[in-house]
Structures are given as structure tokens and as C-alpha cells.
Design an enzyme around this catalytic site. Structure first.
Site, short mmCIF file in Angstrom:
data_model
loop_
_atom_site.label_atom_id
_atom_site.label_comp_id
_atom_site.label_asym_id
_atom_site.label_seq_id
_atom_site.Cartn_x
_atom_site.Cartn_y
_atom_site.Cartn_z
N ASP A 253 0.88 -1.16 0.00
CA ASP A 253 0.00 0.00 0.00
C ASP A 253 0.93 1.21 0.00
O ASP A 253 2.13 1.10 0.28
CB ASP A 253 -0.96 0.00 1.20
C1 NOJ Z 1 -3.90 4.18 0.14
C2 NOJ Z 1 -5.09 3.28 0.09
O1 NOJ Z 1 -5.16 2.51 1.27
C3 NOJ Z 1 -5.06 2.37 -1.12
O2 NOJ Z 1 -6.28 1.67 -1.16
C4 NOJ Z 1 -4.84 3.13 -2.38
O3 NOJ Z 1 -4.82 2.26 -3.49
C5 NOJ Z 1 -3.53 3.90 -2.26
N1 NOJ Z 1 -3.60 4.80 -1.13
C6 NOJ Z 1 -3.18 4.68 -3.52
O4 NOJ Z 1 -4.03 5.77 -3.64
#
Ligand code: NOJ
Length: 733
Positions: A253
Site C-alpha cells: 500500500d
Molecule cells: C492508500 C489506500 O489505502 C489504497 O487503497 C490506495 O490504493 C492507495 N492509497 C493509492 O491511492
């Protein structure tokens, strides 16, 4: 002999039948990746596994290119209900709404629509679907991005969505793996999940994703048993790659990485966005290069990362004629029109995901009322503009998605008040709209109308935005903007009050659900851009409602048995979330998991159960491709559903399973099958449920295996988790 039988089992299961997951050829993809590897320099390899840094490329995430093999920068972009930050895409209903259709084909079509738009925009990887959070907490801020809190339903939706996305040529990235069940403290949260609960609830949909040949998995922000997931060898290497047989790559993530060598050595394959959000701190890039040179990370591990990433790229045939990147998330919006005819799919999902909860005196479908009063701020589009709040970080106007990275830019919005007003003209009905949440204003608008339709909402989202005091997770399970007071005030003066609820999850309805003037409650979920048209399809009876709840609506928040945790989540409720908890503790919900009314009625008859499963632990190989025999069908159940009403309608028949007494304590019944059939009035259809070995098994934590228990299984087939119409037994010898 037994060995031969097993071997033929595995051969058969290597090929996925159409309608399940994505049938890609990993062996061929790995062959190409191996060949490509020999043409890559060490610098190329590092570039392929490392993001270029936050804000340094056109996509949410971008990795380096490798020109020697024609591998351009990989573009990874949010998100789970449509491509984020571009203007002319389709905003599909949210995951939780797709789940409430219980319709495999629609789930797949929705995935295909998302995937085809992803590809048309030159994006390689779409950051969805969401299989975690699963929904340990009813207030969980991001539950709406996923598919409800039952692992079986979520697993089917995950598999179908991945199948659709990848058939369209895009790579899916199933997220957030794993134990990221709340927004509060998500970057530091320590999730401690016993092995059985992990396998039977939270890992289950990820196992379906691997089975569906998902290209990538996103490791989540939190820790598991004290170690960040993105450097957790048990979660990435042992479970995901070895036990489940995952062949794609694990990507962090965003900014979820905390180490150079530890993350590499425990199974991380790609870091995103490659730096922290300030662009200062990073862990791979030249740091990984040094770690490989010094032997802290084996070069074979780096090669494995690269092969996994390239194999996924080849698996989806992205090495030939893939469109150029046509987005730039930094300039927010723009981009070519790639909507195609996906509005039709969006509308079908929105329509069939609507759940009718109450319909006294058959107030619905509407029968040419003389006048309708439409009440509530949720009935009309946000007057400041449908995309006026960054990442939808507000609850103004019709609620069609939550907030955060899982949102997308609406190309238009079919607002309920507009759609109802235009449909009402056909009947000569006069319509007034009072877009107010103030109780006495709502009541005065409603008092002289034949029918009053009141819109209420509840919102949730990602923790980086706080909306009306909710820091991602919801503070409570009440309707926002004093919605319950509005409903009561309207029902006080109007005897045909219809409540429409747009919500991210359960909302407490106790203060008005039983009021005699509240004739109907329409659970309109998070319907995306086609909100109004889909609602009109249902309330005017063009289509009978056929959605079913993908979670329970309790009478009180405490009836869920779980609440948002501080810094450590011990998952002490184990397997007992939602209906599993309520069944165990004899708690009556207001509306149970799987519930939903129709304009017709259905009779269930003629249950037939076949199969002679043998008890015992899973004995097949666990790699490659996962424990194949776990997915073999070992019992089949059929039943007859008759439409005994007067209109064509679809019914979702559900199969709930109880394990024999030889098994350890297990929820009294768990969803292990469903089948949705559309039936003409007076006609019948056969529903079929196929029970796989794993569906009949529990996870034995000491043996570290799935075990199919010996004895008598209870099989219930019905219209919800508490409306069980047929019952039978299955013996495992
Ligand atoms: C954090 C989020 O938890 C995730 O779901 C997302 O894909 C990423 N940011 C990128 O924006």
C-alpha cells in the site's frame, strides 16, 4: 490407486471453467519472464521493483521502465469502483452494492467494465477489488469499497470482479492484505488474528483471488502479530505464496514500507509509490541495490520479484499493443471518453443491488399517485457540484459512494429527484421536491402529498479526510443529518411514507421502522452514477427488487459484538461477526443478512443433496496453484423455486451449512452457496449449489490444514439467513 485419483483431480482443476476467475497461463508467462530476465541489467531490475516516487509520474503509482525488453513504466491507478481522477469514465456502484446484487454475471460485467476502461486509458494495474476490510466492524470506514462481511459472498464477488477486470486485459490488484479492518490508527494498528479465524474469514476471499489468478496483491498498512504486513514473512511468503500458491507480485500500500532488506526477504515484490509522500524517505531503489551487493538480499530474491512482475505483465498480454498512458492524476481529471456503453451495466448493478426491506400494503411499486413529495438533501445532486468535494470528502446531495481513494469522478449523476420527476410525468403525477433535512420543513412538504419519499444517508471513508467529525470510520450507526427525525416528522403527517437509504453500511432504523405510516424502506446502497434511474426502475416496478443484504441491520450497535479498537485488535470475537454472532447469541436483528423483499413471492421445494465426501485433512499439494483439491466440488445441492406471485422476479436462493458435531465449535450456519434466478410468474427454476471441499471444512490450526469433519452436515436452503425454507443432511464418511 488413491494417488492416481488425486492426480486426475488436479489435472482437471488446473483449467478454470468460464465464469470463474481468470484463466491465464502462468507457465507460459513465466517462460517469457525467464527469457526477459537474462536481458536485464541490475539497474533495470531495481527499476522494475521500485516506484519512481510520489507525484513523479502520471499514475497513482509508477515504476521504472526496462527498454531492453520493451517494458515501459508500469502504471498503477486507483480504484475499486472505476478509474480515479479522470473525467470521462463510468462510476459504477460501490463494491458493497455489487455484493447486494448476489449476481455473479453482474459482478463480472462490472469488473469487465472497470478493466476495459483501465486498459483503454493505458493503465496497467487497477488498484482493486477490495477484499479487506471484510467488515469486522459495522462502523469500518472502508467496508463499502468491498463486498460485505461474509467471506463466501465476498470471495465470489472478488473472484468474479478479478475475472472481469483481467479478461478485459488489465491487471487486478486485490487489497488490502490483511487485517486492515479499521481506519483509526491504520498505520500502526496491530492485528492479532488466530489462525482459524484468519483462514475462515479474512484470508478466504484472498484465497479466491489467488484461485482467480489475480496478478497482484497489495499488502496493507497495519501489523499482524507485531510485524508490518509488508515485511511479514508469515503473511507474504508462508501463507500467500506457499500455502495459497500466489504467482503474481505483492505491492505495498502507498507508503506502507518500513525497511529495505526485511521487506525484500519476506516476500515483498514492489514498493509504491517508491518514496513517502514528502518524497524524502525511501527504502528500495539504490538502497535495495546496495543490499543485494552486500548480500543482505539474495540476487535470486531480486530476480524472483522481477519475474513475478513480468510474468503478470505477460499473463495479461500487456507486452503487445497495450495502449499508451492517457491520464495524469496530478492534473486531476481530463482524459479521453472511455465510457462506452458501461452506463447500462452500471444501471443494472445499481438497480439489482437495491434491497427492499419493508413494503406494507404493497405501497410499492407506485400506482400512479396524484402527488409525490420528495424530501431530504439526499434526493438531489450536491448543489455545489457533483464532484465539488475532493475525493468525495463530504456528504452533500445524493450519496452514491463513500470518500477516499476508492472514489472516482462522476461523469454525470442521475439524481433521484430528477429521475422520479421525469418518470412521474408519464402518470400525470405532480411532484414537489424539498431538499431539506429539517424535520418541520420536511413535514410541511409532505403533509398534502399522496406519497412522501424521504432520503436519508450515512457516509464513511478513508482516514485522510474527516467528514462531519468522522475520521474515516463512522462514529455511530445513525443516519446522518438527523435522518431519523426527518423520517419521523414526515411519517407523522403522511400515511404513505417511503424511506430511501443511501449508505455505506448498516444504519439503525429502530426509531421509525415499525411506524405504520412508514410503508416502505428501500435500501438504495451506494449506487454510483445511475442512482436515480436505478431507483425509478425499482419503485415504479419496471423491475422487481431482487437485492439482498450483504450484512445484517441490527437493532442496536452492540448487537454486532465488535467495536473499533485502539492500537491492538485481538479479533477476540473469532469467527463470530455479524450474523454468526447474532445467531450464536440469539439476537434478533431488524433485518438479517441475506434478507430482501420482492414484488413477487417464491415457493421453495424439492431439495436434493448428492455427494459422498470423505472426511479428513486436505491431502493435496499446496503449490503450485494452491491446494487444488480444496476447490473440487464434493457435493451438489439442488432445489426448485417457484414464482408464486404475479410478476416476473428474481430470487437469490441461499445455502447455509452447519458442520457435524465432530468439528470444533463453529457458527451454527454459514453461507456456502447462492444462486440467483429470474423466474416468470407461475413458473419454476432449479437452483444449484456446488460445495467444494473447502466449503465443508474447518481450518485446523495445529495441523495447519483444512479438515473436512466426519459426520452429518446440516444444509439449509432459504431466502435469507433466517428464512430457511428447506433442510437436508449430508454425510461425510
Ligand atoms: C492508500 C489506500 O489505502 C489504497 O487503497 C490506495 O490504493 C492507495 N492509497 C493509492 O491511492
Amino acid at each position: 490407486m488413491r494417488r492416481q485419483i488425486l492426480v486426475s483431480f488436479f489435472a482437471a482443476s488446473a483449467v478454470l471453467v468460464s465464469g470463474q476467475g481468470f484463466s491465464g497461463d502462468w507457465d507460459a508467462a513465466y517462460g517469457k519472464a525467464q527469457t526477459a530476465l537474462s536481458k536485464l541489467s541490475q539497474t533495470d531490475k531495481i527499476a522494475i521493483v521500485t516506484g519512481v516516487g510520489w507525484g513523479k509520474g502520471p499514475c497513482s503509482g509508477n515504476s521504472g521502465a526496462a527498454n531492453s525488453i520493451g517494458y515501459r513504466t508500469l502504471c498503477l491507478q486507483d480504484g475499486p469502483l472505476g478509474v480515479r481522477t479522470v473525467s470521462s469514465i463510468t462510476v459504477f456502484p460501490a463494491g458493497v452494492h455489487a455484493a447486494s446484487t448476489w449476481d455473479r454475471a453482474l459482478m463480472r460485467d462490472r469488473g469487465h467494465g472497470i478493466g476495459s476502461q483501465t486498459k483503454a486509458l493505458g493503465i496497467n494495474v487497477i488498484l482493486g477489488p477490495v477484499a479487506g476490510p471484510l467488515g469486522q466492524f459495522a462502523q469500518g470506514g472502508r467496508n463499502w469499497e468491498g463486498f460485505g462481511n461474509d467471506p463466501y459472498l465476498c470471495g465470489v464477488a472478488t473472484e468474479q470482479t478479478i475475472g472481469g477486470i483481467q479478461e478485459a486485459g488489465a491487471q487486478a490488484c486485490v487489497k488490502h492484505y490483511i487485517g486492515n479492518e479499521q481506519e483509526k490508527n491504520r498505520h500502526d494498528m496491530n492485528s492479532v488474528i488466530d489462525d482459524r479465524t484468519l483462514h475462515e474469514l479474512y484470508l478466504w476471499p484472498f484465497a479466491e483471488a489467488v484461485r482467480a489468478n489475480v496478478a497482484s496483491v497489495m499488502c496493507s498498512y497495519n501489523k499482524i502479530s507485531g510485524t508490518w504486513v509488508c515485511e511479514n514473512g508469515r503473511m507474504m511468503d508462508d501463507i500467500l505464496k506457499k500455502e495459497l500458491g500466489f504467482k503474481g507480485y505483492v505491492v505495498t500500500d502507498w507508503d506502507a514500507q518500513h525497511s529495505t532488506a526485511a521487506s525484500a526477504n519476506t516476500g515483498l515484490d514492489m514498493t509504491m509509490p517508491g518514496s513517502d509522500y514528502n518524497g524524502n524517505t525511501y527504502y528500495w531503489g539504490n538502497k535495495l541495490q546496495s543490499a543485494v551487493q552486500s548480500g543482505q538480499v539474495a540476487s535470486s530474491r531480486l530476480d524472483d520479484m522481477v519475474k513475478r512482475i513480468l510474468a503478470s505483465w505477460y499473463l495479461l498480454k500487456q507486452d503487445s499493443n497495450y495502449p499508451n498512458i492517457a491520464i495524469d492524476h496530478r492534473s486531476n481529471n481530463g482524459g479521453p471518453n472511455v465510457q462506452g456503453n458501461n452506463a447500462t451495466i452500471a444501471r443494472a448493478v445499481a438497480r439489482d443491488g437495491i434491497v427492499l426491506l419493508k413494503n406494507s400494503d404493497n405501497v410499492l411499486p407506485l400506482q400512479k399517485p396524484k402527488s409525490i413529495a420528495i424530501i431530504g438533501s439526499g434526493a438531489v445532486a450536491n448543489p455545489k457540484g457533483i464532484n465539488s468535494c475532493q475525493d468525495n470528502g463530504c456528504n452533500q446531495g445524493t450519496l452514491v459512494m463513500g470518500w477516499g481513494s476508492g472514489t472516482a469522478t462522476l461523469p454525470y449523476l442521475s439524481a433521484p429527484a430528477d429521475a422520479i420527476t421525469s418518470r412521474a410525468k408519464q402518470d400525470g403525477t405532480s411532484v414537489t421536491t424539498a431538499a431539506t433535512d429539517t424535520a418541520n420543513q420536511g413535514a410541511s412538504a409532505a403533509q398534502n402529498a399522496d406519497v412522501a419519499i424521504v432520503f436519508i444517508t450515512a457516509d464513511g471513508g478513508e482516514e485522510y479526510i474527516t467528514v462531519e467529525g468522522n475520521e474515516g470510520d463512522r462514529n455511530d450507526l445513525n443516519a446522518w443529518h438527523n435522518g431519523a427525525d426527518l423520517v419521523k416528522a414526515v411519517a407523522n403527517v403522511n400515511k404513505n411514507t417511503i424511506v430511501v437509504v443511501n449508505t455505506v453500511g448498516p444504519v439503525l432504523l429502530e426509531s421509525f421502522a415499525d411506524l405504520p405510516n412508514v410503508k416502505a424502506i428501500v435500501w438504495a446502497g451506494l449506487p454510483g452514477q445511475e442512482a436515480g434511474n436505478a431507483l425509478v426502475d425499482i419503485i415504479y416496478g419496471a423491475t422487481s427488487p431482487s437485492g439482498k443484504l450483504p450484512y445484517s441491520i441490527a437493532k442496536a450497535a452492540k448487537d454486532y459484538g465488535t467495536t473499533i479498537q485502539a492500537m491492538t485488535d485481538n479479533f477476540s470475537e473469532g469467527l463470530y461477526i455479524d450474523y454468526r454472532y447474532m445467531d450464536k447469541n440469539s439476537i434478533s436483528p431488524r433485518y438479517e443478512f441475506g434478507f430482501g423483499l420482492s414484488y413477487s413471492t417464491f415457493n421453495y421445494s424439492s431439495i436434493s443433496i448428492s455427494g459422498t465426501p470423505t472426511s479428513g485433512p486436505e491431502s493435496g499439494p499446496t503449490v503450485p496453484g494452491g491446494a487444488a483439491s480444496l476447490f473440487e466440488v464434493v457435493a451438489t445441492v439442488t432445489a426448485t423455486i417457484t414464482n408464486s406471485g404475479s410478476v416476473t422476479a428474481a430470487e437469490v436462493a441461499q445455502l447455509y451449512l452447519g458442520l457435524p458435531s465432530s468439528a470444533p465449535a463453529t457458527p451454527v450456519r454459514q453461507l456456502r452457496g447462492f444462486d440467483k434466478v429470474s423466474i416468470k410468474a407461475g413458473e419454476s427454476a432449479t437452483v444449484k449449489f456446488e460445495l467444494r471441499r473447502r466449503d465443508l471444512s474447518y481450518w485446523d490450526s495445529s495441523a495447519k490444514k483444512w479438515v473436512l469433519p466426519k459426520g452429518t452436515f446440516t444444509i439449509d436452503v432459504g431466502a435469507s439467513s433466517r428464512d430457511l425454507r428447506l433442510s437436508g443432511k449430508l454425510e461425510a464418511s
